[in-house]
Scaffold this motif. Structure first.
Motif, PDB file in Angstrom:
ATOM      1  N   PRO A  40      26.879 -19.444  16.238  1.00 24.83           N
ATOM      2  CA  PRO A  40      25.582 -19.733  15.613  1.00 24.83           C
ATOM      3  C   PRO A  40      24.488 -20.191  16.581  1.00 24.83           C
ATOM      4  O   PRO A  40      23.398 -20.533  16.150  1.00 24.83           O
ATOM      5  N   THR A  41      24.758 -20.201  17.869  1.00 31.38           N
ATOM      6  CA  THR A  41      23.796 -20.741  18.837  1.00 31.38           C
ATOM      7  C   THR A  41      22.446 -20.046  18.764  1.00 31.38           C
ATOM      8  O   THR A  41      21.401 -20.697  18.783  1.00 31.38           O
ATOM      9  N   GLY A  42      22.447 -18.728  18.675  1.00 33.26           N
ATOM     10  CA  GLY A  42      21.181 -17.995  18.621  1.00 33.26           C
ATOM     11  C   GLY A  42      20.349 -18.356  17.408  1.00 33.26           C
ATOM     12  O   GLY A  42      19.138 -18.550  17.507  1.00 33.26           O
ATOM     13  N   ARG A  43      20.998 -18.470  16.249  1.00 28.90           N
ATOM     14  CA  ARG A  43      20.271 -18.866  15.037  1.00 28.90           C
ATOM     15  C   ARG A  43      19.725 -20.275  15.163  1.00 28.90           C
ATOM     16  O   ARG A  43      18.615 -20.570  14.721  1.00 28.90           O
ATOM     17  N   LEU A  44      20.511 -21.157  15.760  1.00 29.05           N
ATOM     18  CA  LEU A  44      20.080 -22.542  15.939  1.00 29.05           C
ATOM     19  C   LEU A  44      18.834 -22.612  16.827  1.00 29.05           C
ATOM     20  O   LEU A  44      17.870 -23.306  16.509  1.00 29.05           O
ATOM     21  N   ILE A  45      18.854 -21.869  17.923  1.00 22.72           N
ATOM     22  CA  ILE A  45      17.702 -21.876  18.833  1.00 22.72           C
ATOM     23  C   ILE A  45      16.479 -21.278  18.139  1.00 22.72           C
ATOM     24  O   ILE A  45      15.376 -21.812  18.240  1.00 22.72           O
ATOM     25  N   ARG A  46      16.664 -20.174  17.416  1.00 18.37           N
ATOM     26  CA  ARG A  46      15.526 -19.568  16.712  1.00 18.37           C
ATOM     27  C   ARG A  46      14.928 -20.520  15.684  1.00 18.37           C
ATOM     28  O   ARG A  46      13.729 -20.533  15.465  1.00 18.37           O
ATOM     29  N   ALA A  61      13.202 -23.764  17.851  1.00 22.65           N
ATOM     30  CA  ALA A  61      12.140 -23.568  18.843  1.00 22.65           C
ATOM     31  C   ALA A  61      11.069 -22.635  18.292  1.00 22.65           C
ATOM     32  O   ALA A  61      11.383 -21.626  17.658  1.00 22.65           O
ATOM     33  N   PRO A  62       9.818 -22.961  18.538  1.00 24.02           N
ATOM     34  CA  PRO A  62       8.745 -22.052  18.112  1.00 24.02           C
ATOM     35  C   PRO A  62       8.819 -20.754  18.918  1.00 24.02           C
ATOM     36  O   PRO A  62       9.367 -20.730  20.026  1.00 24.02           O
ATOM     37  N   PRO A  63       8.301 -19.665  18.389  1.00 26.43           N
ATOM     38  CA  PRO A  63       8.430 -18.358  19.042  1.00 26.43           C
ATOM     39  C   PRO A  63       8.016 -18.332  20.512  1.00 26.43           C
ATOM     40  O   PRO A  63       8.690 -17.712  21.334  1.00 26.43           O
ATOM     41  N   GLN A  64       6.942 -19.021  20.863  1.00 25.30           N
ATOM     42  CA  GLN A  64       6.468 -18.967  22.247  1.00 25.30           C
ATOM     43  C   GLN A  64       7.380 -19.724  23.219  1.00 25.30           C
ATOM     44  O   GLN A  64       7.255 -19.563  24.423  1.00 25.30           O
ATOM     45  N   GLU A  65       8.301 -20.550  22.703  1.00 25.69           N
ATOM     46  CA  GLU A  65       9.200 -21.305  23.570  1.00 25.69           C
ATOM     47  C   GLU A  65      10.639 -20.813  23.513  1.00 25.69           C
ATOM     48  O   GLU A  65      11.512 -21.374  24.177  1.00 25.69           O
ATOM     49  N   ARG A  66      10.920 -19.767  22.753  1.00 22.08           N
ATOM     50  CA  ARG A  66      12.301 -19.313  22.577  1.00 22.08           C
ATOM     51  C   ARG A  66      12.916 -18.764  23.845  1.00 22.08           C
ATOM     52  O   ARG A  66      14.093 -18.997  24.113  1.00 22.08           O
ATOM     53  N   THR A  67      12.155 -18.053  24.639  1.00 23.63           N
ATOM     54  CA  THR A  67      12.707 -17.528  25.888  1.00 23.63           C
ATOM     55  C   THR A  67      13.190 -18.672  26.769  1.00 23.63           C
ATOM     56  O   THR A  67      14.306 -18.625  27.302  1.00 23.63           O
ATOM     57  N   SER A  68      12.387 -19.702  26.892  1.00 27.94           N
ATOM     58  CA  SER A  68      12.785 -20.869  27.687  1.00 27.94           C
ATOM     59  C   SER A  68      13.981 -21.582  27.061  1.00 27.94           C
ATOM     60  O   SER A  68      14.877 -22.041  27.770  1.00 27.94           O
ATOM     61  N   ALA A  69      14.006 -21.681  25.733  1.00 24.49           N
ATOM     62  CA  ALA A  69      15.115 -22.358  25.057  1.00 24.49           C
ATOM     63  C   ALA A  69      16.416 -21.584  25.257  1.00 24.49           C
ATOM     64  O   ALA A  69      17.470 -22.177  25.521  1.00 24.49           O
ATOM     65  N   PHE A  70      16.380 -20.257  25.149  1.00 19.56           N
ATOM     66  CA  PHE A  70      17.583 -19.451  25.384  1.00 19.56           C
ATOM     67  C   PHE A  70      18.032 -19.562  26.840  1.00 19.56           C
ATOM     68  O   PHE A  70      19.229 -19.660  27.125  1.00 19.56           O
ATOM     69  N   ALA A  71      17.091 -19.565  27.769  1.00 16.48           N
ATOM     70  CA  ALA A  71      17.441 -19.706  29.194  1.00 16.48           C
ATOM     71  C   ALA A  71      18.064 -21.074  29.466  1.00 16.48           C
ATOM     72  O   ALA A  71      19.042 -21.182  30.206  1.00 16.48           O
ATOM     73  N   ALA A  72      17.511 -22.115  28.846  1.00 12.55           N
ATOM     74  CA  ALA A  72      18.063 -23.460  29.030  1.00 12.55           C
ATOM     75  C   ALA A  72      19.470 -23.552  28.447  1.00 12.55           C
ATOM     76  O   ALA A  72      20.376 -24.131  29.064  1.00 12.55           O
ATOM     77  N   GLN A  73      19.689 -22.965  27.270  1.00 10.42           N
ATOM     78  CA  GLN A  73      21.021 -22.987  26.660  1.00 10.42           C
ATOM     79  C   GLN A  73      22.012 -22.230  27.523  1.00 10.42           C
ATOM     80  O   GLN A  73      23.139 -22.672  27.737  1.00 10.42           O
ATOM     81  N   PHE A  74      21.614 -21.084  28.040  1.00 15.64           N
ATOM     82  CA  PHE A  74      22.476 -20.293  28.926  1.00 15.64           C
ATOM     83  C   PHE A  74      22.851 -21.104  30.162  1.00 15.64           C
ATOM     84  O   PHE A  74      24.020 -21.182  30.538  1.00 15.64           O
ATOM     85  N   SER A  75      21.862 -21.743  30.767  1.00 13.58           N
ATOM     86  CA  SER A  75      22.120 -22.548  31.971  1.00 13.58           C
ATOM     87  C   SER A  75      23.035 -23.727  31.671  1.00 13.58           C
ATOM     88  O   SER A  75      23.975 -24.002  32.424  1.00 13.58           O
TER      89      SER A  75
END
Length: 162
Positions: A48-54, A57-71
């Protein structure tokens, strides 16, 4: 996700019991069940990580949020995989199982403490500055002071972070 993290602690304990048993025809079956349960609990945590991040996080910050979760997730793996191997080789699987279970329990307890409860994630609020027909007001009730609604919290330009 939290249920999976807490169950993971029990799976590591079961792994320690199965590997500590000296012999018996039941061990192979128990080990296969433990491995399958380990995979299922990891899926409960990770899927469920992807749904949780979506949702968080607001749309303009999702790329950064996914990158932070990956890291973060890969950094944790970078620490725990060698730890599991080292503990397993140096102290045996009977010691590695409870140690990794303790790490899983600590992570679950941290998540419980740091992540807002579902009640806190749902916000009741009013909007005074939105016009009738605004897409955000779907399901909102008209009040004398504005539009009242309740929904899961997502920080965006309409909602400041609590």
């Amino acid at each position: 996700m939290l249920s999976g993290a807490l169950l993971l602690t029990a799976v590591f304990a079961a792994l320690a019991v199965v590997t500590a048993a000296g012999s018996g025809g039941w061990r192979l079956g128990a080990l296969l069940v433990t491995w399958a349960t380990f995979g299922a609990t990891c899926s409960m945590v990770l899927r469920p990580t992807g749904r949780l991040i979506r949702r968080a996080a607001p749309p303009q910050e999702r790329t950064s949020a996914f990158a932070a979760q990956f890291s973060l997730s890969h950094s944790c793996g970078l620490l725990t995989y060698p730890l599991a191997g080292w503990l397993g080789a140096a102290a045996g699987l009977q010691a590695a199982g409870p140690a990794l279970g303790a790490i899983a329990l600590l992570a679950a307890l941290l998540a419980l403490r740091l992540w807002p409860s579902s009640a806190a994630a749902s916000i009741k609020h009013e909007h005074q500055d939105l016009d009738e027909g605004h897409p955000h007001l779907c399901g909102a009730r008209r009040m004398p002071t504005g539009w009242r609604q309740s929904h899961d919290f997502v920080p965006d330009r309409l909602h400041a972070h609590p």
